[in-house]
Scaffold this motif. Structure first.
Motif, PDB file in Angstrom:
ATOM      1  N   VAL A   1      16.758 -66.085  10.028  1.00  0.00           N
ATOM      2  CA  VAL A   1      16.639 -64.645  10.202  1.00  0.00           C
ATOM      3  C   VAL A   1      17.170 -63.919   8.977  1.00  0.00           C
ATOM      4  O   VAL A   1      16.568 -62.948   8.489  1.00  0.00           O
ATOM      5  CB  VAL A   1      17.379 -64.188  11.482  1.00  0.00           C
ATOM      6  N   ALA A   2      18.312 -64.375   8.454  1.00  0.00           N
ATOM      7  CA  ALA A   2      18.889 -63.757   7.255  1.00  0.00           C
ATOM      8  C   ALA A   2      17.934 -63.885   6.067  1.00  0.00           C
ATOM      9  O   ALA A   2      17.781 -62.938   5.272  1.00  0.00           O
ATOM     10  CB  ALA A   2      20.229 -64.398   6.931  1.00  0.00           C
ATOM     11  N   ALA A   3      17.273 -65.029   5.938  1.00  0.00           N
ATOM     12  CA  ALA A   3      16.321 -65.222   4.845  1.00  0.00           C
ATOM     13  C   ALA A   3      15.130 -64.284   4.991  1.00  0.00           C
ATOM     14  O   ALA A   3      14.622 -63.738   3.999  1.00  0.00           O
ATOM     15  CB  ALA A   3      15.850 -66.680   4.822  1.00  0.00           C
ATOM     16  N   LEU A   4      14.676 -64.097   6.212  1.00  0.00           N
ATOM     17  CA  LEU A   4      13.571 -63.166   6.450  1.00  0.00           C
ATOM     18  C   LEU A   4      13.984 -61.751   6.071  1.00  0.00           C
ATOM     19  O   LEU A   4      13.219 -61.005   5.436  1.00  0.00           O
ATOM     20  CB  LEU A   4      13.149 -63.225   7.921  1.00  0.00           C
ATOM     21  N   GLU A   5      15.212 -61.371   6.430  1.00  0.00           N
ATOM     22  CA  GLU A   5      15.697 -60.025   6.104  1.00  0.00           C
ATOM     23  C   GLU A   5      15.829 -59.835   4.594  1.00  0.00           C
ATOM     24  O   GLU A   5      15.500 -58.761   4.074  1.00  0.00           O
ATOM     25  CB  GLU A   5      17.032 -59.781   6.815  1.00  0.00           C
ATOM     26  N   ARG A   6      16.289 -60.863   3.889  1.00  0.00           N
ATOM     27  CA  ARG A   6      16.404 -60.749   2.431  1.00  0.00           C
ATOM     28  C   ARG A   6      15.023 -60.585   1.798  1.00  0.00           C
ATOM     29  O   ARG A   6      14.843 -59.788   0.873  1.00  0.00           O
ATOM     30  CB  ARG A   6      17.099 -61.988   1.854  1.00  0.00           C
ATOM     31  N   SER A   7      14.036 -61.328   2.313  1.00  0.00           N
ATOM     32  CA  SER A   7      12.701 -61.246   1.718  1.00  0.00           C
ATOM     33  C   SER A   7      12.050 -59.899   1.981  1.00  0.00           C
ATOM     34  O   SER A   7      11.235 -59.429   1.188  1.00  0.00           O
ATOM     35  CB  SER A   7      11.819 -62.364   2.267  1.00  0.00           C
ATOM     36  N   LEU A   8      12.427 -59.259   3.090  1.00  0.00           N
ATOM     37  CA  LEU A   8      11.857 -57.955   3.436  1.00  0.00           C
ATOM     38  C   LEU A   8      12.654 -56.793   2.870  1.00  0.00           C
ATOM     39  O   LEU A   8      12.132 -55.685   2.719  1.00  0.00           O
ATOM     40  CB  LEU A   8      11.785 -57.797   4.956  1.00  0.00           C
ATOM     41  N   GLY A   9      13.941 -57.052   2.615  1.00  0.00           N
ATOM     42  CA  GLY A   9      14.820 -55.957   2.201  1.00  0.00           C
ATOM     43  C   GLY A   9      15.136 -55.017   3.347  1.00  0.00           C
ATOM     44  O   GLY A   9      15.415 -53.828   3.142  1.00  0.00           O
ATOM     45  N   ALA A  10      15.095 -55.543   4.589  1.00  0.00           N
ATOM     46  CA  ALA A  10      15.375 -54.718   5.767  1.00  0.00           C
ATOM     47  C   ALA A  10      15.877 -55.610   6.888  1.00  0.00           C
ATOM     48  O   ALA A  10      15.520 -56.794   6.970  1.00  0.00           O
ATOM     49  CB  ALA A  10      14.112 -53.979   6.225  1.00  0.00           C
ATOM     50  N   GLU A  11      16.723 -55.068   7.762  1.00  0.00           N
ATOM     51  CA  GLU A  11      17.211 -55.822   8.912  1.00  0.00           C
ATOM     52  C   GLU A  11      16.130 -55.897   9.978  1.00  0.00           C
ATOM     53  O   GLU A  11      15.464 -54.899  10.273  1.00  0.00           O
ATOM     54  CB  GLU A  11      18.462 -55.158   9.495  1.00  0.00           C
ATOM     55  N   VAL A  12      15.962 -57.087  10.560  1.00  0.00           N
ATOM     56  CA  VAL A  12      14.970 -57.248  11.620  1.00  0.00           C
ATOM     57  C   VAL A  12      15.621 -57.366  12.990  1.00  0.00           C
ATOM     58  O   VAL A  12      14.942 -57.249  14.010  1.00  0.00           O
ATOM     59  CB  VAL A  12      14.066 -58.475  11.362  1.00  0.00           C
ATOM     60  N   VAL A  13      16.941 -57.613  13.039  1.00  0.00           N
ATOM     61  CA  VAL A  13      17.652 -57.655  14.316  1.00  0.00           C
ATOM     62  C   VAL A  13      18.938 -56.847  14.200  1.00  0.00           C
ATOM     63  O   VAL A  13      19.519 -56.725  13.109  1.00  0.00           O
ATOM     64  CB  VAL A  13      17.977 -59.102  14.758  1.00  0.00           C
ATOM     65  N   ALA A  14      19.328 -56.288  15.320  1.00  0.00           N
ATOM     66  CA  ALA A  14      20.629 -55.616  15.422  1.00  0.00           C
ATOM     67  C   ALA A  14      21.549 -56.523  16.219  1.00  0.00           C
ATOM     68  O   ALA A  14      21.247 -56.877  17.362  1.00  0.00           O
ATOM     69  CB  ALA A  14      20.475 -54.259  16.114  1.00  0.00           C
ATOM     70  N   ARG A  15      22.659 -56.928  15.628  1.00  0.00           N
ATOM     71  CA  ARG A  15      23.582 -57.872  16.246  1.00  0.00           C
ATOM     72  C   ARG A  15      24.682 -57.124  16.973  1.00  0.00           C
ATOM     73  O   ARG A  15      25.214 -56.138  16.474  1.00  0.00           O
ATOM     74  CB  ARG A  15      24.162 -58.805  15.183  1.00  0.00           C
ATOM     75  N   SER A  16      25.047 -57.621  18.157  1.00  0.00           N
ATOM     76  CA  SER A  16      26.161 -57.043  18.913  1.00  0.00           C
ATOM     77  C   SER A  16      26.777 -58.144  19.759  1.00  0.00           C
ATOM     78  O   SER A  16      26.256 -59.267  19.823  1.00  0.00           O
ATOM     79  CB  SER A  16      25.689 -55.885  19.808  1.00  0.00           C
ATOM     80  N   THR A  17      27.879 -57.832  20.429  1.00  0.00           N
ATOM     81  CA  THR A  17      28.537 -58.820  21.292  1.00  0.00           C
ATOM     82  C   THR A  17      27.681 -59.162  22.501  1.00  0.00           C
ATOM     83  O   THR A  17      27.895 -60.183  23.146  1.00  0.00           O
ATOM     84  CB  THR A  17      29.899 -58.290  21.769  1.00  0.00           C
ATOM     85  N   ARG A  18      26.692 -58.339  22.820  1.00  0.00           N
ATOM     86  CA  ARG A  18      25.827 -58.592  23.974  1.00  0.00           C
ATOM     87  C   ARG A  18      24.551 -59.337  23.595  1.00  0.00           C
ATOM     88  O   ARG A  18      23.702 -59.599  24.446  1.00  0.00           O
ATOM     89  CB  ARG A  18      25.474 -57.272  24.656  1.00  0.00           C
ATOM     90  N   GLY A  19      24.429 -59.684  22.332  1.00  0.00           N
ATOM     91  CA  GLY A  19      23.245 -60.400  21.897  1.00  0.00           C
ATOM     92  C   GLY A  19      22.589 -59.708  20.723  1.00  0.00           C
ATOM     93  O   GLY A  19      23.239 -58.954  19.977  1.00  0.00           O
ATOM     94  N   VAL A  20      21.300 -59.930  20.550  1.00  0.00           N
ATOM     95  CA  VAL A  20      20.575 -59.321  19.447  1.00  0.00           C
ATOM     96  C   VAL A  20      19.330 -58.638  19.983  1.00  0.00           C
ATOM     97  O   VAL A  20      18.719 -59.089  20.951  1.00  0.00           O
ATOM     98  CB  VAL A  20      20.186 -60.364  18.375  1.00  0.00           C
TER      99      VAL A  20
END
Length: 296
Positions: free
Chosen positions: A34-53
């Protein structure tokens, strides 16, 4: 493709850990993809929280792309199989009661016209089968929805078409001898004091919504996943039930069926399929299903 596959699993399961289990990867590997996908896009694709993503707006865009690419690859695989075998491949998904009433006769008519088709049938509820259509895992799905939109996650879009087939009104099923069994039609408010047995988990939410409009909170004594079983419990005196018309056959002894006065609850039956000019046999089966629905 692997990064998009991982994103699809994360969206489906709502956490890296559950996605990792489904993909047979480690949570760390899922996080890295997921981190690699975000780096390639230059944007976050998931929002992380204690309740999940959860998916971000960018994540939803990429999820749509992932499903489109997956569907195209599956379509190409089917074409190669058909090229090598000389036989058409067709996979149909259906929910139980609709499949029992509409699908057999439609398939018989279809197979008579296309005898060399290799046919596969999968059973499942619309919230599970409709996403499979968009992903290309099945060619079409016989499905339903209640008042309002199709199930969340169905993903109907410009490439996925919904063909309405028929309305499927729900009826009250009562044991013979019940004080209301001889009525021509019933208002739900007249059933406020009755215990209920339901044949589908989704029907309970639907009943509660209509019961709330009628001014009562239903006393649900039993919830099953099978309408035939629910009717058996009604015959045994456990309670009354709310059953779609297509699930009222075969008839069971000891039961009476009464329509509900308008506005009556109903299911809306239809077929979901990806619109393609190069899959005429899919269109042919949809036409056969429409013809069978008109006969009911």
């Amino acid at each position: 493709m692997q990064r998009l596959r991982v994103l699809r699993a994360v969206a489906e399961h709502g956490s890296f850990n559950r996605a990792a289990t489904a993909l047979r990867l480690t949570p760390s590997a899922v996080s890295q993809q997921v981190a690699a996908l975000e780096r390639s896009l230059g944007a976050e694709v998931v929002a992380r929280s204690t309740r999940g993503v959860t998916l971000t707006q960018a994540g939803h865009i990429m999820l749509g792309a992932a499903e489109t690419v997956t569907a195209e690859l599956e379509h190409a695989r089917q074409q190669v199989t058909e090229l090598s075998t000389g036989r058409l491949q067709l996979t149909v998904a259906t929910f139980t009661s609709g499949g029992r009433l509409l699908l057999p006769a439609a398939l018989a008519r279809f197979m008579a016209a296309h005898p060399r088709t290799v046919l596969h049938v999968r059973e499942g509820e619309p919230e599970h089968t409709l996403p499979l259509v968009r992903q290309g895992a099945v060619d079409l799905a016989l499905a339903y929805h209640f008042d309002g939109p199709l199930p969340a996650g169905a993903g109907l879009g410009s490439s996925l078409e919904w063909t309405p087939l028929m309305e499927d009104p729900l009826h009250v099923v009562l044991p013979h001898g019940h004080r209301l069994a001889g009525r021509d039609a019933l208002d739900l408010a007249e059933l406020a004091a009755e215990p209920w047995v339901l044949g589908c988990l989704k029907t309970e939410a639907y009943l509660r919504r209509y019961a709330d409009r009628a001014g009562f909170d239903p006393d649900v004594r039993g919830t099953t996943m099978d309408y035939f079983f629910a009717r058996s419990l009604v015959a045994a005196g456990v309670g009354i039930s709310l059953i779609p018309s297509i699930a009222l056959t075969p008839e069971l002894p000891g039961l009476s069926t009464v329509p509900i006065k308008p506005p009556a609850p109903a299911r809306h039956l239809g077929v979901a399929a990806i619109s393609r000019d190069d899959r005429p046999h899919v269109t042919a089966l949809i036409h056969a299903l429409r013809e069978q629905a008109r006969r009911k």
